[in-house]
Design a protein around this motif. Structure first.
Motif, mmCIF file in Angstrom:
data_model
loop_
_atom_site.group_PDB
_atom_site.id
_atom_site.type_symbol
_atom_site.label_atom_id
_atom_site.label_comp_id
_atom_site.label_asym_id
_atom_site.label_seq_id
_atom_site.Cartn_x
_atom_site.Cartn_y
_atom_site.Cartn_z
ATOM 1 N N PRO A 20 20.334 47.109 41.469
ATOM 2 C CA PRO A 20 20.035 47.887 42.862
ATOM 3 C C PRO A 20 20.730 48.158 43.795
ATOM 4 N N ILE A 21 20.441 49.465 45.019
ATOM 5 C CA ILE A 21 20.798 49.223 45.699
ATOM 6 C C ILE A 21 20.660 48.733 46.884
ATOM 7 N N GLY A 22 19.925 47.597 46.901
ATOM 8 C CA GLY A 22 19.409 47.333 48.179
ATOM 9 C C GLY A 22 17.663 46.773 47.559
ATOM 10 N N ASN A 23 17.256 46.873 46.903
ATOM 11 C CA ASN A 23 15.874 46.267 47.121
ATOM 12 C C ASN A 23 16.167 45.791 45.181
ATOM 13 N N LEU A 24 15.950 44.203 45.140
ATOM 14 C CA LEU A 24 16.012 43.914 43.921
ATOM 15 C C LEU A 24 14.549 44.456 42.980
ATOM 16 N N GLU A 25 13.941 44.915 43.416
ATOM 17 C CA GLU A 25 12.668 45.279 42.603
ATOM 18 C C GLU A 25 12.806 46.945 41.945
ATOM 19 N N ASP A 26 14.075 47.180 42.756
ATOM 20 C CA ASP A 26 14.522 48.314 41.352
ATOM 21 C C ASP A 26 15.056 48.137 40.172
ATOM 22 N N VAL A 32 17.474 44.001 32.455
ATOM 23 C CA VAL A 32 17.636 42.841 32.596
ATOM 24 C C VAL A 32 17.656 42.113 31.189
ATOM 25 N N LYS A 33 17.077 43.277 30.414
ATOM 26 C CA LYS A 33 17.176 42.297 29.679
ATOM 27 C C LYS A 33 18.074 42.331 28.856
ATOM 28 N N THR A 34 18.838 43.895 28.676
ATOM 29 C CA THR A 34 20.410 43.496 28.227
ATOM 30 C C THR A 34 20.912 42.498 29.115
ATOM 31 N N LEU A 35 21.548 42.824 30.074
ATOM 32 C CA LEU A 35 21.993 41.108 30.917
ATOM 33 C C LEU A 35 21.937 40.361 29.976
ATOM 34 N N ARG A 36 20.368 40.062 29.607
ATOM 35 C CA ARG A 36 20.362 38.397 29.246
ATOM 36 C C ARG A 36 20.692 38.560 27.324
ATOM 37 N N ARG A 47 30.685 36.843 42.271
ATOM 38 C CA ARG A 47 30.084 36.501 43.555
ATOM 39 C C ARG A 47 28.934 37.040 43.673
ATOM 40 N N ASN A 48 29.313 38.034 44.205
ATOM 41 C CA ASN A 48 28.406 39.167 44.527
ATOM 42 C C ASN A 48 27.081 39.539 43.483
ATOM 43 N N THR A 49 27.815 39.495 41.933
ATOM 44 C CA THR A 49 26.327 39.672 40.323
ATOM 45 C C THR A 49 26.005 37.943 40.225
ATOM 46 N N GLN A 50 26.568 37.349 40.804
ATOM 47 C CA GLN A 50 25.807 36.171 40.545
ATOM 48 C C GLN A 50 25.041 35.805 41.417
ATOM 49 N N LYS A 51 24.503 36.661 42.193
ATOM 50 C CA LYS A 51 23.486 36.557 43.309
ATOM 51 C C LYS A 51 21.943 36.881 42.218
ATOM 52 N N LEU A 52 22.852 38.148 42.056
ATOM 53 C CA LEU A 52 21.116 38.656 41.101
ATOM 54 C C LEU A 52 21.323 38.302 39.898
ATOM 55 N N LEU A 53 21.752 37.866 39.440
ATOM 56 C CA LEU A 53 21.826 36.331 38.020
ATOM 57 C C LEU A 53 21.240 35.664 38.214
ATOM 58 N N ASN A 54 21.299 34.934 39.098
ATOM 59 C CA ASN A 54 20.366 33.940 39.738
ATOM 60 C C ASN A 54 19.368 34.407 39.593
ATOM 61 N N HIS A 55 18.678 34.997 40.328
ATOM 62 C CA HIS A 55 17.517 35.929 40.623
ATOM 63 C C HIS A 55 17.027 36.366 39.505
ATOM 64 N N PHE A 56 17.130 36.197 38.474
ATOM 65 C CA PHE A 56 16.518 36.999 37.167
ATOM 66 C C PHE A 56 16.604 35.920 36.224
ATOM 67 N N GLU A 57 17.270 34.588 36.899
ATOM 68 C CA GLU A 57 17.580 33.508 36.061
ATOM 69 C C GLU A 57 18.503 34.048 34.129
ATOM 70 N N ILE A 58 19.281 34.938 34.956
ATOM 71 C CA ILE A 58 20.696 34.998 34.014
ATOM 72 C C ILE A 58 21.626 34.573 33.218
ATOM 73 N N THR A 59 21.720 33.855 33.110
ATOM 74 C CA THR A 59 23.190 32.577 32.445
ATOM 75 C C THR A 59 23.829 32.643 32.016
ATOM 76 N N VAL A 60 24.169 34.337 31.301
ATOM 77 C CA VAL A 60 25.241 34.745 30.615
ATOM 78 C C VAL A 60 26.884 35.009 31.627
ATOM 79 N N PRO A 61 27.884 34.577 30.785
ATOM 80 C CA PRO A 61 29.441 34.355 31.536
ATOM 81 C C PRO A 61 29.498 35.518 32.097
ATOM 82 N N GLN A 62 30.604 35.407 32.923
ATOM 83 C CA GLN A 62 31.067 36.855 33.319
ATOM 84 C C GLN A 62 32.474 36.740 33.799
ATOM 85 N N LYS A 63 33.565 38.092 33.890
ATOM 86 C CA LYS A 63 34.302 38.280 34.085
ATOM 87 C C LYS A 63 34.670 39.114 35.208
ATOM 88 N N SER A 64 35.791 39.263 36.089
ATOM 89 C CA SER A 64 36.134 40.525 37.135
ATOM 90 C C SER A 64 36.040 41.552 36.065
#
Length: 285
Positions: A20-26, A32-36, A47-64
């Motif tokens: 999303p470019i602002g609204n998480l409902e976009d 979401v399914k792909t990220l899961r 750090r920024n992406t983690q906020k998105l992952l937390n909102h959608f309860e996604i626990t997949v690890p990240q690499k920068s």
């Protein structure tokens, strides 16, 4: 030539996931399914992406993966993909690779015959364009202009006769200066639209001529992410004087082309019979 069957491969796949470019409902259901379901998320800013992952309860690890580490990070990601791991790439907002990191990883995957699958979703430029009131097509996406005035003026001068509606991204802190530069190069009367805080509660469109927007910004500061759209030129670029027939031939000869081929090309370019140009070259009158 290479052929990719996006959903027939058994090896790992790189998924390009818009955020999303602002609204998480976009965020789309598929995104979401792909990220899961992937094994790793390559993020511009973890750090920024983690906020998105937390909102959608996604626990997949990240690499920068960003402009400062992509050279060492890409080989690591390619190895994982070759081992059969699926990776999702995301930027902080919108489409990966569009004024954001990502293109280098896509190129590396293509070179290694690793499937690259792009998911549709939020992108600021076209989203703002269709509500701007300016002609939506053709359009020319430019992204960010150079920051320094001299370089920016040069870029704008190259765009002076662009007939398509132009789409730019700009910082609110530089927006006023950029529009003043556009007035200087494009003239004061081009129609333009500023869209700021797109998809957010304070979303706003400012429509007017470049001069009107420049005057407004001289008195009012704006905040938030900005998309600037400018109508294309109604005038065509003046034709360049390429010199006499002899000068055109001589210019081609310096490139190593054979005289007969140069004569043929100059004749075609100028809409003349080959014999006329041949006579000019050999001094036959």
């Amino acid at each position: 030539m290479k052929k990719q069957r996006s959903f027939k491969e058994q090896k790992g796949t790189l998924y390009l996931v818009p955020t999303p470019i602002g609204n998480l409902e976009d965020m789309t259901f598929r995104s979401v399914k792909t990220l899961r379901e992937v094994q790793l998320i390559a993020s511009e800013d973890t750090r920024n992406t983690q906020k998105l992952l937390n909102h959608f309860e996604i626990t997949v690890p990240q690499k920068s993966l960003h402009e400062h580490n992509y050279k060492e990070r890409i080989p690591q990601l390619i190895t994982l993909l070759k081992d059969g791991k699926n990776i999702a790439q995301v930027s902080d907002a919108g489409m990966p690779s569009i004024s954001d990191p990502g293109h280098e990883l896509v190129v590396a995957c293509i070179e290694e015959d690793i499937p690259v699958v792009s998911l549709p979703g939020a992108t600021a430029g076209l989203t703002a364009l269709i509500a701007s009131g300016l002609v939506p097509q053709p359009n020319y996406f430019y992204g960010f202009l150079a920051r320094k005035k001299k370089e920016q003026i040069q870029e704008l001068t190259e765009l002076m006769y662009q007939s398509a509606t132009m789409i730019f991204y700009e910082s609110p802190y530089r927006l006023g200066a950029t529009i003043r530069n556009m007035v200087e190069v494009f003239g004061p009367n081009r129609q333009a639209v500023i869209c700021r805080e797109l998809t957010k509660i304070h979303e706003e469109y400012l429509r007017g001529t470049l001069q009107e927007l420049a005057e407004y910004l001289a008195e009012t500061s704006v905040k938030g992410e900005c998309c600037l759209m400018v109508e294309g030129s109604a005038e065509s670029a003046p034709e360049e004087d390429e010199g006499t027939l002899m000068e055109q031939i001589e210019a081609l000869l310096t490139t190593g082309i054979k005289p007969n081929d140069a004569i043929k090309e100059v004749a075609k370019k100028n809409g003349l019979k080959k014999q006329i140009v041949y006579n000019e070259f050999h001094g036959i009158h």
